[in-house]
Design a protein around this motif. Sequence first.
Motif, short mmCIF file in Angstrom:
data_model
loop_
_atom_site.label_atom_id
_atom_site.label_comp_id
_atom_site.label_asym_id
_atom_site.label_seq_id
_atom_site.Cartn_x
_atom_site.Cartn_y
_atom_site.Cartn_z
N ASP A 88 47.07 43.24 34.24
CA ASP A 88 46.57 42.14 34.96
C ASP A 88 45.09 42.53 35.51
OD1 ASP A 88 46.46 39.62 36.12
OD2 ASP A 88 48.12 40.19 37.61
N PHE A 89 44.18 41.48 35.67
CA PHE A 89 42.89 41.75 36.28
C PHE A 89 42.22 42.63 35.17
CE2 PHE A 89 45.67 40.85 39.68
CZ PHE A 89 45.08 39.67 40.43
N GLY A 90 42.37 42.45 33.89
CA GLY A 90 41.74 43.60 32.85
C GLY A 90 40.41 43.53 32.85
N ALA A 91 39.50 42.44 33.30
CA ALA A 91 38.16 42.27 33.11
C ALA A 91 37.58 43.08 34.58
CB ALA A 91 37.55 40.66 33.51
N TRP A 92 38.35 43.11 35.68
CA TRP A 92 37.96 43.56 36.91
C TRP A 92 38.45 45.00 37.36
CZ3 TRP A 92 34.71 39.85 38.21
CH2 TRP A 92 35.01 38.73 37.71
N VAL A 93 39.55 45.31 36.80
CA VAL A 93 40.25 46.60 37.21
C VAL A 93 40.23 47.69 36.11
CG1 VAL A 93 42.09 47.86 38.34
CG2 VAL A 93 41.63 45.50 38.90
N VAL A 94 41.23 47.54 35.06
CA VAL A 94 41.41 48.43 34.11
C VAL A 94 41.96 47.46 32.83
CG1 VAL A 94 42.44 50.25 32.86
CG2 VAL A 94 41.81 50.31 35.26
N PRO A 95 41.20 47.29 31.71
CA PRO A 95 41.81 46.45 30.64
C PRO A 95 43.27 47.07 30.11
CG PRO A 95 39.56 47.17 30.11
CD PRO A 95 39.80 48.21 31.38
N SER A 96 43.83 46.21 29.21
CA SER A 96 44.89 46.56 28.55
C SER A 96 44.78 47.75 27.73
CB SER A 96 45.49 45.17 27.87
OG SER A 96 45.86 44.36 28.39
N VAL A 97 45.92 48.47 27.49
CA VAL A 97 45.81 49.80 26.96
C VAL A 97 46.62 50.00 25.97
CG1 VAL A 97 45.77 52.23 27.32
CG2 VAL A 97 45.16 50.72 29.26
#
Length: 638
Positions: A267-276
């Motif tokens: 969640d919040f991939g653009a702000w915290v950490v993208p999907s992996v």
Amino acid sequence: MSDFYNRSRGWKNLSLSDTAEPFCGKHLRIVISIFCLVLTFVGDVHSQPLFEEIGESLGINHAHVSNKHLGGGVAIFDFDNDGWQDVYLTGGQIPDKLLKNVNGQQLVDVSVSSGIDQITQPTTFGVVTGDVDNDGYRDILVTTEFGEKSILMHNQGDGTFIHLPNAINDGFDWKSSATFGDVNKDGLLDVYISAYVFQSGFDLDTAGNVIAFEHECSPNQLFLNNGNLTFSNATSLYGVGDVGCALAVAFTDFDNDTDVDLMLANDFGAWVVPSVLFENNYPTQNLADIGGQSGMDLEIYGMGIAVGDYDKDADLDYYQTNLGRNVLSRNDGGIFTDVTTVADCESDSTGQLLNTGWGTFFFDADNDSWPDLFVSNGWIQAAEIIATLPNDPNALFRNNGDGTFSDVSISAAIASDKRGRGAAYGDLDNDGRLDFVVNNVHKHVDSTQFEVYHNISNTANWIALKLEGVQSNRDAFGSHVRIVSNGNSTIAEVGGGSSHASQNSSIVHFGLGSETMIDSAVITFPSGTERVITSVPVNQVIEVVEDVTTSNQPELKQESLELRYQNGVTVLYSDEPQMAQIRLFDISGRMLYELPVFLNSGSNQIPSSPMLSVGVYILDVRAEEAKMRSRLIVRSQY
């Protein structure tokens, strides 16, 4: 710790269709066994999928209650080994439910009698199941919100569970989803548990409106199975302590190399950490982040993960749900291409308001041989920049077989606008048609209800396989099944948890359309062992037990080992002195004992427990760098 961040942001009498009958009768169980055979072909291959929602008629009042409107897991599995898929539902702030499937005719609430009502204090979130001690019975792992460790419930094999409070010490932060898989290929299920927000943060404009998110999330954790109903934290060792705000995780073998890799929907991939996407570098104890180089570092509000071969090219593709545009990632040899727009399965927005996707899975809703795609949708409070649709119906995308999908949600009668969250599929009445369950969420249980969608499509042909590991984990999680029919090849994976906080049935199901025979099925277990069956008639469930005698592992120097058994003593002959690890399995794959021994040259007596009866067994010997497996026949006299 701050307050939770703000996104501001009768199946009681289930009637089978007139053209279907529940599975029944005896079955022969050897290494490959057939439960039941239904040879009649029914229906138009090109008919549309159709479901009836029967949850309202169950008489079981349940929804996932959460002030945060998150969570809501579903697991479909056979907890009592009676051949019928049961249902587990998380309750959030109210008790979870375990529903026993009685002969495909009833779902009965056995939460109290089974002992899962021991889960009384925490707020539950998600659920996965797996046989953590390889005893033949599925155990239950439930993730929790703040203040409580995840909960492991051990299946006693008599219809009851006991809580193992010290099995997994994953702390008291917020845990969301979990997934089972054998990371180190030792035959035991390990578990990866994702964590969520522990400190919320926002960027505001001069008017006080949210324009960005600065949430901090706890690290995810990997736990290795010690083999004694306890787990050890191996997060740092394997380098998988991701601090993205993961809402969905999946152990999945994306590169077909028999070791499970790891996918996170953050969640919040653009702000915290993208999907992996983590690649397993077995036998090195490391999972490497290849999200960027593979094209899987999606900067979305990741909610759920679907795993399947939608284009039937014999590799696994993935779909991630989002607040807004979902993403279909086509597997092109380990590099992933976003084909969502071309495939027409974005489920993006209505006007200025965003759709909100949660649980998701590929499944063949109409058995036409092309995996369809389900998305559980549901409103959540969100900031103005990502405002969501208040009435957000679930979606079913029918696979057109040409790389595109068509939205058939309304015609298939699944377009519920309740606040859907976790979802999972399984054949609940054993009629060869896949049903599914959605766990809905609300602040008050009486304002919504979980849903059970009974598949009443005019069915085409199908084949299903139930796998059992011997050298691999008992559930065979991580196995791949590839079928070839009329020259066409496709694969499916036995998964240990995905969707959103949920887990689908682990019985692998393929629709076959009008095909009346599959040319071959190749089953690849995590150990690397392969089973191949050919010329298989359709419309049956086949049980396949891993045959450890066909492993590609190196053998001991001697051509064979000889076993004799008498008066409680196993006599093992070796041609040279060596240290060895001995494991003995019965023909069903249940491990009877394991012990280290020093083998002298010649005859060696090995105490056996329990006493062995006359029959066929599998002896697994591991000595230094070599391994050998052999079928062994125990006779009463020698």
